[in-house]
Design an enzyme around this catalytic site. Structure first.
Site, PDB file in Angstrom:
ATOM      1  N   GLY A 193      39.668 -10.627 -55.570  1.00  0.00           N
ATOM      2  CA  GLY A 193      39.742  -9.480 -54.676  1.00  0.00           C
ATOM      3  C   GLY A 193      41.169  -9.150 -54.267  1.00  0.00           C
ATOM      4  O   GLY A 193      41.625  -8.002 -54.446  1.00  0.00           O
ATOM      5  N   HIS A 221      33.310 -13.844 -69.390  1.00  0.00           N
ATOM      6  CA  HIS A 221      32.989 -13.784 -67.969  1.00  0.00           C
ATOM      7  C   HIS A 221      31.876 -12.757 -67.755  1.00  0.00           C
ATOM      8  O   HIS A 221      31.748 -11.799 -68.522  1.00  0.00           O
ATOM      9  CB  HIS A 221      34.197 -13.333 -67.136  1.00  0.00           C
ATOM     10  CG  HIS A 221      35.393 -14.214 -67.243  1.00  0.00           C
ATOM     11  ND1 HIS A 221      35.375 -15.554 -66.955  1.00  0.00           N
ATOM     12  CD2 HIS A 221      36.681 -13.936 -67.588  1.00  0.00           C
ATOM     13  CE1 HIS A 221      36.589 -16.066 -67.115  1.00  0.00           C
ATOM     14  NE2 HIS A 221      37.397 -15.097 -67.498  1.00  0.00           N
ATOM     15  N   SER A 247      45.181 -10.138 -64.571  1.00  0.00           N
ATOM     16  CA  SER A 247      44.306 -11.030 -65.327  1.00  0.00           C
ATOM     17  C   SER A 247      43.138 -10.301 -65.961  1.00  0.00           C
ATOM     18  O   SER A 247      42.860  -9.130 -65.669  1.00  0.00           O
ATOM     19  CB  SER A 247      43.769 -12.125 -64.401  1.00  0.00           C
ATOM     20  OG  SER A 247      42.805 -11.576 -63.519  1.00  0.00           O
ATOM     21  N   CYS A 248      42.423 -11.009 -66.807  1.00  0.00           N
ATOM     22  CA  CYS A 248      41.271 -10.416 -67.496  1.00  0.00           C
ATOM     23  C   CYS A 248      40.240  -9.882 -66.506  1.00  0.00           C
ATOM     24  O   CYS A 248      39.739  -8.756 -66.665  1.00  0.00           O
ATOM     25  CB  CYS A 248      40.633 -11.450 -68.420  1.00  0.00           C
ATOM     26  SG  CYS A 248      40.236 -13.034 -67.635  1.00  0.00           S
ATOM     27  N   ASN A 249      39.910 -10.653 -65.469  1.00  0.00           N
ATOM     28  CA  ASN A 249      38.910 -10.199 -64.504  1.00  0.00           C
ATOM     29  C   ASN A 249      39.421  -9.035 -63.667  1.00  0.00           C
ATOM     30  O   ASN A 249      38.677  -8.077 -63.401  1.00  0.00           O
ATOM     31  CB  ASN A 249      38.506 -11.365 -63.592  1.00  0.00           C
ATOM     32  CG  ASN A 249      37.559 -12.319 -64.286  1.00  0.00           C
ATOM     33  OD1 ASN A 249      36.550 -11.921 -64.855  1.00  0.00           O
ATOM     34  ND2 ASN A 249      37.877 -13.601 -64.242  1.00  0.00           N
ATOM     35  N   THR A 261      46.805 -17.990 -77.016  1.00  0.00           N
ATOM     36  CA  THR A 261      45.604 -17.153 -76.936  1.00  0.00           C
ATOM     37  C   THR A 261      45.941 -15.677 -76.746  1.00  0.00           C
ATOM     38  O   THR A 261      45.419 -14.818 -77.460  1.00  0.00           O
ATOM     39  CB  THR A 261      44.705 -17.638 -75.794  1.00  0.00           C
ATOM     40  OG1 THR A 261      44.295 -18.980 -76.058  1.00  0.00           O
ATOM     41  CG2 THR A 261      43.468 -16.763 -75.663  1.00  0.00           C
ATOM     42  N   ARG A 284      33.589 -18.206 -67.292  1.00  0.00           N
ATOM     43  CA  ARG A 284      33.507 -19.243 -68.311  1.00  0.00           C
ATOM     44  C   ARG A 284      34.337 -20.456 -67.883  1.00  0.00           C
ATOM     45  O   ARG A 284      35.365 -20.336 -67.235  1.00  0.00           O
ATOM     46  CB  ARG A 284      33.951 -18.692 -69.665  1.00  0.00           C
ATOM     47  CG  ARG A 284      35.391 -18.126 -69.692  1.00  0.00           C
ATOM     48  CD  ARG A 284      36.417 -19.187 -70.017  1.00  0.00           C
ATOM     49  NE  ARG A 284      37.762 -18.667 -70.089  1.00  0.00           N
ATOM     50  CZ  ARG A 284      38.675 -18.903 -69.170  1.00  0.00           C
ATOM     51  NH1 ARG A 284      38.352 -19.535 -68.040  1.00  0.00           N
ATOM     52  NH2 ARG A 284      39.916 -18.495 -69.341  1.00  0.00           N
ATOM     53  N   GLN A 296      37.578 -12.697 -71.938  1.00  0.00           N
ATOM     54  CA  GLN A 296      38.791 -13.186 -71.289  1.00  0.00           C
ATOM     55  C   GLN A 296      39.970 -13.355 -72.241  1.00  0.00           C
ATOM     56  O   GLN A 296      41.123 -13.346 -71.823  1.00  0.00           O
ATOM     57  CB  GLN A 296      38.507 -14.519 -70.586  1.00  0.00           C
ATOM     58  CG  GLN A 296      38.324 -15.736 -71.499  1.00  0.00           C
ATOM     59  CD  GLN A 296      36.956 -15.813 -72.162  1.00  0.00           C
ATOM     60  OE1 GLN A 296      36.080 -15.006 -71.866  1.00  0.00           O
ATOM     61  NE2 GLN A 296      36.776 -16.775 -73.035  1.00  0.00           N
TER      62      GLN A 296
END
Length: 337
Positions: free
Chosen positions: A195, A220, A139-141, A11, A168, A301
């Site tokens: 966080g 997300h 990460s993506c978030n 991915t 997701r 994401q």
């Protein structure tokens, strides 16, 4: 030209490979796969030299009629920088291989922050990764939150961040993921891992995060409340965010009501794979009440960390400063939708 190898062509890896190929100062030495699936077939079709990641599986590639350029050790040796896009936990196992060949390596956000020299976000702490040997692209978030926090902190100061992340259940191809028909606190304990992960970029930041997992595959969604050290009006904040190249402030006139419409918009705009590299912030959601800022943003994401990987390559190679790298990356990818 920076010679870049990608270990893991899934991915993230396949997207990073295409992004690296698009850069004027980089070339893809090759990509490594553990098995001869459709992604291995597509890598060869796109003229990426393909390397086997596991020696015992070389015969599987031969049986599938897929020509190999060699083993992953050779890819590492031939590369100036390796991007490890393997599943979570595998990158740390691979780090010894990269160290043996004295090849700087980038890892993805699923890896532990403990074994790397620094975690990385191009907008927030580019300089920390210069000349480093092991760098973790968050990460993506965490990438999405860091991109948002950096300009707010610089312009107004940030007292506290509170974010609820509706995540997701899995990527579109992850049929084994879930939930199928449920809404799960994930985790049920507080805070979620996001966080503390943001604090690997902003060590002194006060931030609380909560996570939910839902039966969706698209993107997300973040509900964000930031207590600022100033009291700007909403219009000023919208203008500030709109000036950021990796924040897409969605105009109200676009009538985009959710992640599904965002993905269709990206496809209509001709984005490869319908990818959205930017944070997507609903302009009309940006609201201020005194020093409290509220907004919604969506994070794709599968792709928002891709330009960050490209910038991290230049950082570890000390090939550009933050502004130069981000501008080059964005221009090469055609950022802006």
């Amino acid at each position: 030209m920076l010679r870049v190898g990608i270990n893991g062509y899934g991915t993230i890896g396949k997207r990073v490979a295409d992004a690296v190929r698009a850069q004027p100062d980089m070339e893809v030495v090759g990509v490594a796969k553990t098995r001869p699936n459709f992604e291995a077939e597509r890598a060869v079709a796109k003229d990426y030299p393909l390397y086997a990641a596991i020696e015992d599986r070389v015969e599987l590639f031969d049986d599938a009629g897929i020509e190999l350029a060699g083993m992953v050790e050779e890819l590492v040796e031939e590369s100036d920088v390796i991007v490890d896009a393997c599943p979570s936990g595998v990158g740390e196992q691979n780090s010894e291989l990269y160290a043996e060949h004295d090849t700087p390596a980038l890892y993805q956000g699923g890896e532990s922050a403990e074994f790397v020299d620094t975690s990385f976000n191009a907008r927030s702490n580019f300089a920390d990764a210069v000349d480093a040997d092991h760098v973790r692209v968050v990460s993506c978030n965490t990438t999405g939150l860091s991109r948002l926090i950096a300009p707010l902190g610089e312009e107004y100061g940030v007292e506290k961040v509170r974010a609820t992340l509706v995540r997701r259940g899995g990527d579109p191809a992850q049929s084994s993921r879930g939930p199928i028909n449920d809404i799960l606190p994930d985790p049920v304990t507080l805070p979620s891992h996001h966080g503390p992960d943001v604090q690997t970029i902003f060590p002194d930041l006060a931030i609380d995060t909560l996570g939910l997992k839902v039966p969706a595959t698209l993107m997300h969604m973040h509900s964000v409340n930031v207590t600022l050290e100033a009291e700007p009006d909403a219009a000023a904040v919208r203008d500030l965010l709109a000036d950021e190249s990796r924040l897409f402030v969605i105009p109200e006139r676009f009538d985009i009501d959710g992640a599904g419409a965002l993905k269709e918009y990206a496809q209509d705009a001709g984005r490869p794979r319908g990818d959205i590299w930017e944070n997507c912030v609903w302009g009309e959601s940006v609201t201020t009440e005194g020093s409290d800022l509220y907004l919604f943003q969506a994070i794709h994401q599968e792709s928002d960390v891709v330009p960050e990987n490209v910038d991290a390559i230049r950082a570890v190679a000390n090939a550009a400063d933050a502004a130069e790298s981000v501008a080059t990356t964005d221009d090469a990818l055609g950022m802006g939708i």
